[in-house]
Write a protein that holds these residues in place. Structure first.
Motif, PDB file in Angstrom:
ATOM      1  N   PHE A 299       0.843  -1.201   0.000  1.00 11.55           N
ATOM      2  CA  PHE A 299       0.000   0.000   0.000  1.00 11.55           C
ATOM      3  C   PHE A 299       0.876   1.247   0.000  1.00 11.55           C
ATOM      4  N   LYS A 300       1.921   1.219   0.812  1.00  9.44           N
ATOM      5  CA  LYS A 300       2.819   2.388   0.872  1.00  9.44           C
ATOM      6  C   LYS A 300       3.440   2.623  -0.497  1.00  9.44           C
ATOM      7  N   ASP A 301       3.930   1.535  -1.148  1.00 14.77           N
ATOM      8  CA  ASP A 301       4.573   1.671  -2.462  1.00 14.77           C
ATOM      9  C   ASP A 301       3.604   2.204  -3.506  1.00 14.77           C
ATOM     10  N   LYS A 302       2.389   1.614  -3.526  1.00 20.26           N
ATOM     11  CA  LYS A 302       1.445   1.976  -4.587  1.00 20.26           C
ATOM     12  C   LYS A 302       0.789   3.334  -4.375  1.00 20.26           C
ATOM     13  N   SER A 303       0.793   3.824  -3.133  1.00 21.65           N
ATOM     14  CA  SER A 303       0.127   5.114  -2.884  1.00 21.65           C
ATOM     15  C   SER A 303       1.124   6.267  -2.857  1.00 21.65           C
ATOM     16  N   GLU A 304       2.398   5.928  -2.796  1.00 25.12           N
ATOM     17  CA  GLU A 304       3.444   6.946  -2.668  1.00 25.12           C
ATOM     18  C   GLU A 304       3.384   7.987  -3.803  1.00 25.12           C
ATOM     19  N   GLY A 305       3.348   9.229  -3.432  1.00 24.62           N
ATOM     20  CA  GLY A 305       3.383  10.310  -4.407  1.00 24.62           C
ATOM     21  C   GLY A 305       2.082  10.532  -5.168  1.00 24.62           C
ATOM     22  N   LYS A 306       1.028   9.743  -4.873  1.00 26.01           N
ATOM     23  CA  LYS A 306      -0.253   9.892  -5.592  1.00 26.01           C
ATOM     24  C   LYS A 306      -1.150  10.870  -4.818  1.00 26.01           C
ATOM     25  N   SER A 307      -1.830  11.748  -5.562  1.00 20.22           N
ATOM     26  CA  SER A 307      -2.688  12.708  -4.869  1.00 20.22           C
ATOM     27  C   SER A 307      -4.029  12.068  -4.513  1.00 20.22           C
ATOM     28  N   ALA A 308      -4.527  11.158  -5.369  1.00 22.69           N
ATOM     29  CA  ALA A 308      -5.806  10.507  -5.067  1.00 22.69           C
ATOM     30  C   ALA A 308      -5.591   8.998  -4.974  1.00 22.69           C
ATOM     31  N   VAL A 309      -5.828   8.467  -3.794  1.00 31.26           N
ATOM     32  CA  VAL A 309      -5.654   7.026  -3.582  1.00 31.26           C
ATOM     33  C   VAL A 309      -7.012   6.462  -3.160  1.00 31.26           C
ATOM     34  N   SER A 310      -7.460   5.383  -3.810  1.00 28.94           N
ATOM     35  CA  SER A 310      -8.791   4.855  -3.492  1.00 28.94           C
ATOM     36  C   SER A 310      -8.784   4.158  -2.123  1.00 28.94           C
ATOM     37  N   ALA A 311      -9.979   4.173  -1.487  1.00 29.09           N
ATOM     38  CA  ALA A 311     -10.113   3.470  -0.206  1.00 29.09           C
ATOM     39  C   ALA A 311      -9.877   1.981  -0.430  1.00 29.09           C
ATOM     40  N   ALA A 312     -10.235   1.492  -1.630  1.00 26.18           N
ATOM     41  CA  ALA A 312     -10.081   0.061  -1.928  1.00 26.18           C
ATOM     42  C   ALA A 312      -8.611  -0.357  -1.967  1.00 26.18           C
ATOM     43  N   LEU A 313      -7.740   0.549  -2.374  1.00 24.91           N
ATOM     44  CA  LEU A 313      -6.315   0.199  -2.381  1.00 24.91           C
ATOM     45  C   LEU A 313      -5.844  -0.074  -0.951  1.00 24.91           C
ATOM     46  N   PHE A 314      -6.439   0.670  -0.034  1.00 32.62           N
ATOM     47  CA  PHE A 314      -6.087   0.519   1.381  1.00 32.62           C
ATOM     48  C   PHE A 314      -6.641  -0.799   1.958  1.00 32.62           C
ATOM     49  N   THR A 315      -7.874  -1.129   1.566  1.00 30.16           N
ATOM     50  CA  THR A 315      -8.504  -2.326   2.153  1.00 30.16           C
ATOM     51  C   THR A 315      -8.293  -3.594   1.309  1.00 30.16           C
ATOM     52  N   TYR A 316      -7.603  -3.450   0.216  1.00 34.39           N
ATOM     53  CA  TYR A 316      -7.287  -4.573  -0.689  1.00 34.39           C
ATOM     54  C   TYR A 316      -6.826  -5.839   0.055  1.00 34.39           C
ATOM     55  N   PRO A 317      -5.940  -5.735   1.071  1.00 34.06           N
ATOM     56  CA  PRO A 317      -5.506  -6.974   1.725  1.00 34.06           C
ATOM     57  C   PRO A 317      -6.653  -7.751   2.379  1.00 34.06           C
ATOM     58  N   SER A 318      -7.684  -7.053   2.858  1.00 29.08           N
ATOM     59  CA  SER A 318      -8.814  -7.767   3.486  1.00 29.08           C
ATOM     60  C   SER A 318      -9.579  -8.587   2.446  1.00 29.08           C
ATOM     61  N   LEU A 319      -9.647  -8.068   1.210  1.00 33.25           N
ATOM     62  CA  LEU A 319     -10.299  -8.826   0.140  1.00 33.25           C
ATOM     63  C   LEU A 319      -9.442 -10.041  -0.223  1.00 33.25           C
ATOM     64  N   MET A 320      -8.142  -9.830  -0.209  1.00 34.70           N
ATOM     65  CA  MET A 320      -7.242 -10.947  -0.508  1.00 34.70           C
ATOM     66  C   MET A 320      -7.379 -12.053   0.560  1.00 34.70           C
ATOM     67  N   VAL A 321      -7.575 -11.631   1.782  1.00 34.65           N
ATOM     68  CA  VAL A 321      -7.796 -12.601   2.868  1.00 34.65           C
ATOM     69  C   VAL A 321      -9.035 -13.448   2.543  1.00 34.65           C
ATOM     70  N   ALA A 322     -10.110 -12.751   2.130  1.00 36.78           N
ATOM     71  CA  ALA A 322     -11.352 -13.463   1.801  1.00 36.78           C
ATOM     72  C   ALA A 322     -11.136 -14.432   0.641  1.00 36.78           C
ATOM     73  N   ASP A 323     -10.411 -13.984  -0.399  1.00 37.10           N
ATOM     74  CA  ASP A 323     -10.137 -14.846  -1.564  1.00 37.10           C
ATOM     75  C   ASP A 323      -9.584 -16.194  -1.098  1.00 37.10           C
ATOM     76  N   ILE A 324      -8.637 -16.102  -0.196  1.00 35.81           N
ATOM     77  CA  ILE A 324      -7.911 -17.299   0.246  1.00 35.81           C
ATOM     78  C   ILE A 324      -8.769 -18.168   1.168  1.00 35.81           C
ATOM     79  N   LEU A 325      -9.450 -17.520   2.130  1.00 36.98           N
ATOM     80  CA  LEU A 325     -10.167 -18.285   3.158  1.00 36.98           C
ATOM     81  C   LEU A 325     -11.420 -18.991   2.628  1.00 36.98           C
ATOM     82  N   LEU A 326     -12.006 -18.444   1.566  1.00 34.08           N
ATOM     83  CA  LEU A 326     -13.239 -19.033   1.027  1.00 34.08           C
ATOM     84  C   LEU A 326     -13.085 -20.487   0.606  1.00 34.08           C
TER      85      LEU A 326
END
Ligand code: AQP
Length: 328
Positions: free
Chosen positions: A108-135
């Motif tokens: 998240f730090k790498d992908k948001s660095e220097g960007k003026s607009a960062v989506s909330a989804a980029l921040f919560t992306y790991p929680s979705l990845m958790v769901a992908d795996i646990l399902l």
């Protein structure tokens, strides 16, 4: 039989890094594991995407999975957004994730660095990845080195859910290849090779033709020493090329150092290019046979059905454990 889940984002054409770090391991794993391979398009939209390009990349990624050896008779290949349980469990996982732990994610730090607009989804992306795996009751997640931190979070959240609600999730293990786990950019060998790199000379796409591959490797950043030696600290460019060479041929780094002792970087780079071309050429041939075939859609339709069946069962258990909806 143990279960494997792995996902790749359709955020561009896959790179040699994606192949050596992830895809290549999948072919062998599917023989003795129950495998789910996912095109994680909902992850791709955490950064802006062009609608038509995204559609094209989704199809292209499906063809690349198959061309790299995924056998639909043995594995389930599907698109994340076609199985709504991912987004549903993703939301539930967000509700047990803490801001602090998400803030610590280096991707998240790498992908948001220097960007003026960062989506909330980029921040919560790991929680979705958790769901992908646990399902899928996943036991093992084969990924490149960059995903280690997200996997640690997955284990923590699975444990947290099990302790807080009900013991329903398997705690997955990460599986990282010994060589090729982190292929670096050809132009900046301190950065990982990425398909969304703006500098196209930094990565080798899995669909680059032999001439392009040769050109990119010949212009790869090295140093002025002229000695082919693995030294990640002081010779990051040469070390990266040695890793690529060794991963593509199976020849050890020491034996490659000996082979090119006393020879310049010209010969060495030609050797690297030949090794990469030899790996990618047969994959590309199969890719072009598949990309416009109706067979590809049939495989994805079947994958959607199989994945939905398993994912919906787990989602039902998770909803019940959390007290969502009604008891019926
Ligand atoms: N450079 C790399 N070396 C080894 N493995 C790599 N992977 C990615 N880059 C390298 C592995 O590829 C799998 C799929 O990655 P992804 O597409 O889901 O996301 P990513 O890690 O963010 O890959 P990119 O190419 O850097 O995509 P963009 O540019 O869109 O962010 C994962 O298993 C990953 O470890």
């Amino acid at each position: 039989m143990k279960t494997i889940f792995s996902g790749i984002q359709p955020s561009g054409t896959l790179t040699l890094g994606n192949y050596l770090g992830a895809l290549r391991q999948f072919e062998q794993l599917q023989d003795d594991h129950e495998c789910y391979f996912c095109i994680v398009d909902e992850h791709a939209i955490t950064v802006p995407q062009d609608r038509l390009k995204l559609r094209k990349n989704i199809r292209s990624l499906a063809a690349l999975y198959l061309a790299s050896g995924i056998d639909p008779e043995k594995s389930t290949l599907f698109i994340q957004s076609e199985v709504p349980a991912h987004a549903q469990l993703g939301w539930m996982m967000q509700s047990i994730s803490y801001m602090g732990e998400l803030e610590r994610m280096t991707q998240f730090k790498d992908k948001s660095e220097g960007k003026s607009a960062v989506s909330a989804a980029l921040f919560t992306y790991p929680s979705l990845m958790v769901a992908d795996i646990l399902l899928y009751g996943t036991d093992i997640v084969p990924v490149g080195d960059d995903q280690k931190q997200h996997l640690e979070l997955t284990r923590n959240l699975a444990q947290r859910f099990n302790n807080r609600f009900n013991d329903i999730f398997t705690i997955p293990e990460v599986h990282i290849p010994k060589v090729g786990a982190r292929i670096m950019s050809l132009q900046d060998p301190t950065k990982k090779m990425s398909k969304s790199d703006e500098n196209v000379k930094g990565f080798i796409s899995m669909l680059d033709d032999p001439k392009k591959i040769e050109k990119k490797i010949k212009s790869a950043v090295t140093d002025s020493e002229g000695i082919v030696k693995y030294d990640k600290e002081n010779k990051a460019g040469v070390s990266n090329l040695l890793t690529i060479y060794s991963s593509c041929t199976g020849e050890s780094i020491e034996s490659l150092e000996q082979k090119y002792a006393g020879k310049g970087y010209g010969d060495f780079k030609q050797g690297v290019a030949n090794a990469v071309i030899q790996v990618l050429e047969p994959i590309q041939k199969r890719y072009y046979e598949l990309i416009n075939s109706p067979e590809l859609d049939e495989i994805l339709d079947e994958g959607q059905q199989k994945a939905s069946f398993t994912a919906n069962k787990m989602l039902k258990k998770a909803k019940k454990a959390m007290g969502l909806g009604r008891v019926r």
